[in-house]
Design an enzyme around this catalytic site. Structure first.
Site, mmCIF file in Angstrom:
data_model
loop_
_atom_site.group_PDB
_atom_site.id
_atom_site.type_symbol
_atom_site.label_atom_id
_atom_site.label_comp_id
_atom_site.label_asym_id
_atom_site.label_seq_id
_atom_site.Cartn_x
_atom_site.Cartn_y
_atom_site.Cartn_z
ATOM 1 N N SER A 132 1.749 -10.676 -0.149
ATOM 2 C CA SER A 132 1.658 -11.092 1.570
ATOM 3 C C SER A 132 2.435 -12.388 1.916
ATOM 4 C CB SER A 132 0.284 -10.702 1.964
ATOM 5 O OG SER A 132 -0.146 -9.427 1.806
ATOM 6 N N GLU A 162 -5.703 -13.235 0.039
ATOM 7 C CA GLU A 162 -5.622 -11.899 0.776
ATOM 8 C C GLU A 162 -7.139 -10.962 0.908
ATOM 9 O OE1 GLU A 162 -1.689 -9.952 -0.141
ATOM 10 O OE2 GLU A 162 -2.130 -11.332 -1.688
ATOM 11 N N GLU A 188 10.817 -6.920 -3.809
ATOM 12 C CA GLU A 188 9.593 -6.804 -4.682
ATOM 13 C C GLU A 188 9.064 -5.458 -4.469
ATOM 14 O OE1 GLU A 188 5.954 -8.820 -3.476
ATOM 15 O OE2 GLU A 188 6.805 -9.232 -1.469
ATOM 16 N N TYR A 246 -0.028 -9.858 9.452
ATOM 17 C CA TYR A 246 -1.171 -9.505 9.976
ATOM 18 C C TYR A 246 -1.555 -9.693 11.401
ATOM 19 C CZ TYR A 246 -1.266 -8.485 4.937
ATOM 20 O OH TYR A 246 -1.016 -8.045 3.780
ATOM 21 N N ARG A 278 5.138 0.336 -2.913
ATOM 22 C CA ARG A 278 6.225 0.125 -1.571
ATOM 23 C C ARG A 278 7.052 -0.893 -2.154
ATOM 24 N NH1 ARG A 278 3.513 -3.252 1.918
ATOM 25 N NH2 ARG A 278 5.540 -4.665 1.656
ATOM 26 N N GLY A 289 -0.798 -2.775 1.646
ATOM 27 C CA GLY A 289 -2.019 -2.460 2.575
ATOM 28 C C GLY A 289 -2.123 -1.173 3.247
ATOM 29 N N ASP A 318 10.421 -3.381 -1.067
ATOM 30 C CA ASP A 318 11.147 -4.117 -0.210
ATOM 31 C C ASP A 318 12.486 -4.536 -0.505
ATOM 32 O OD1 ASP A 318 8.452 -3.928 0.796
ATOM 33 O OD2 ASP A 318 8.000 -6.036 0.583
ATOM 34 N N ASN A 373 5.290 -3.670 -4.536
ATOM 35 C CA ASN A 373 4.000 -3.767 -3.873
ATOM 36 C C ASN A 373 3.178 -2.707 -4.577
ATOM 37 O OD1 ASN A 373 4.037 -6.044 -1.598
ATOM 38 N ND2 ASN A 373 5.766 -4.782 -1.452
#
Length: 311
Positions: A146, A17, A264, A210, A249, A270, A251, A266
């Site tokens: 990611s 990443e 998960e 992305y 963050r 990003g 999910d 994070n």
């Protein structure tokens, strides 16, 4: 009188990443420079760069995945006496390991899907796995972010093919939960807006994360008050169960029956034009510059407390 510390953003790293991290680092540094003395360093090895003084600068580790979210970089920063933004080394290790984080949030009362761990692909009993977890499965590394090396399969034949395409490592196979994919930003002790992620083709993989235009985002997501309340509660429980701090963050997948399943946490999400945390924060009235300022505030507070203790 102690002068205000500068901010040094670490970006790049050695993992898959890297390019995304460099984009995050550039955007973050540009934003922070409007209010603070800020600079970015591109890390190309698993070591702290020389020339930095923990009494003069705060670190923002904007490296995704390996040597960024796995706790290794945080461990080095702690040993060297640096104040830094984001979760500490232990929390980072837990969240980077998708199995450990699922176990932690399950104990906190958050719903998760069943899974199977393996390191050697040839050791997996394919038929038994399909029997226990069902025909619809997701295979992914437990320690990458990611959606790196994500495999979405149906049935024994596709699982065999996926297993034959990977080498030894830290892997997870989990029952695939179908539904709406959403994410919730956490800032301090507050859950921010809920963002719904709608990828073209139905799978939110690395490319769709992305590639501009390949995914639709709805924020705030259109949800019932009950589901929204549950998601916010689950997000904060997950954040706290994993020992996170500052920001993150979280999910989830919402099934057709309205039940949300944890995916998960994070710890270093990003911060690019297509990133989800800024979208979540915008639902709570944060523009990008205000958000980045809030992201670093807790580290400044820790730095100040440390300076007072050493005075």
């Amino acid at each position: 009188m102690n002068k205000e510390p500068s901010i040094t953003v670490f970006a790049g790293g050695i993992g898959p990443e890297r390019d995304v991290s460099l984009a995050t680092g550039a955007a973050l540094t540009e934003s922070l420079a409007k209010s603070f003395q800020s600079s970015m360093i591109d890390l190309t090895e698993e070591a702290l760069p020389g020339g930095l003084d923990p009494t003069e600068t705060i670190i923002f580790p904007a490296i995704h995945g390996t040597f960024g979210e796995d706790g290794e970089l945080q461990t080095l920063l702690e040993k060297a006496g640096f104040c830094y933004s984001g979760s500490d080394s232990e929390s980072s290790r837990v969240c980077m390991d998708k199995h450990l984080s699922k176990e932690a949030v399950r104990e906190a009362g958050v719903r998760v899907s069943p899974d199977l761990l393996f390191s050697d692909p040839t050791s997996v009993d394919v038929e038994q796995t399909v029997t226990e977890l069902g025909p619809d499965l997701v295979m992914k590394p437990t320690d990458q972010g990611s959606s790196v090396a994500l495999h979405v399969v149906h049935g024994a034949d596709e699982l065999k093919e996926a297993l034959s395409s990977v080498g030894a490592g830290n892997w997870m196979i989990e029952h695939r939960v179908f539904g709406r994919e959403v994410t919730v930003g956490i800032l301090g002790e507050s859950a921010l807006g809920i963002v719904e992620v709608i990828p073209t083709g139905g799978v939110y993989d690395y490319e769709r994360k992305y590639s501009s235009g390949s995914t639709e985002y709805r924020y705030p997501a259109v949800l019932s008050c009950e589901i929204e309340s549950t998601l916010r509660d689950f997000a904060l429980k997950s954040f706290n169960a994993c020992g996170c701090r500052d920001f993150a963050r979280v999910d989830f997948i919402i099934c057709e029956d309205g039940n949300a399943h944890f995916l998960e946490v994070n710890t270093l999400p990003g911060l690019t034009a297509t990133s989800l945390l800024p979208k979540s924060a915008s639902c709570a009235g944060y523009d990008f510059d205000r958000l980045t300022t809030r992201l670093v505030e807790p580290a400044f507070q820790r730095f100040s407390r440390g300076s007072l203790l050493s005075a």
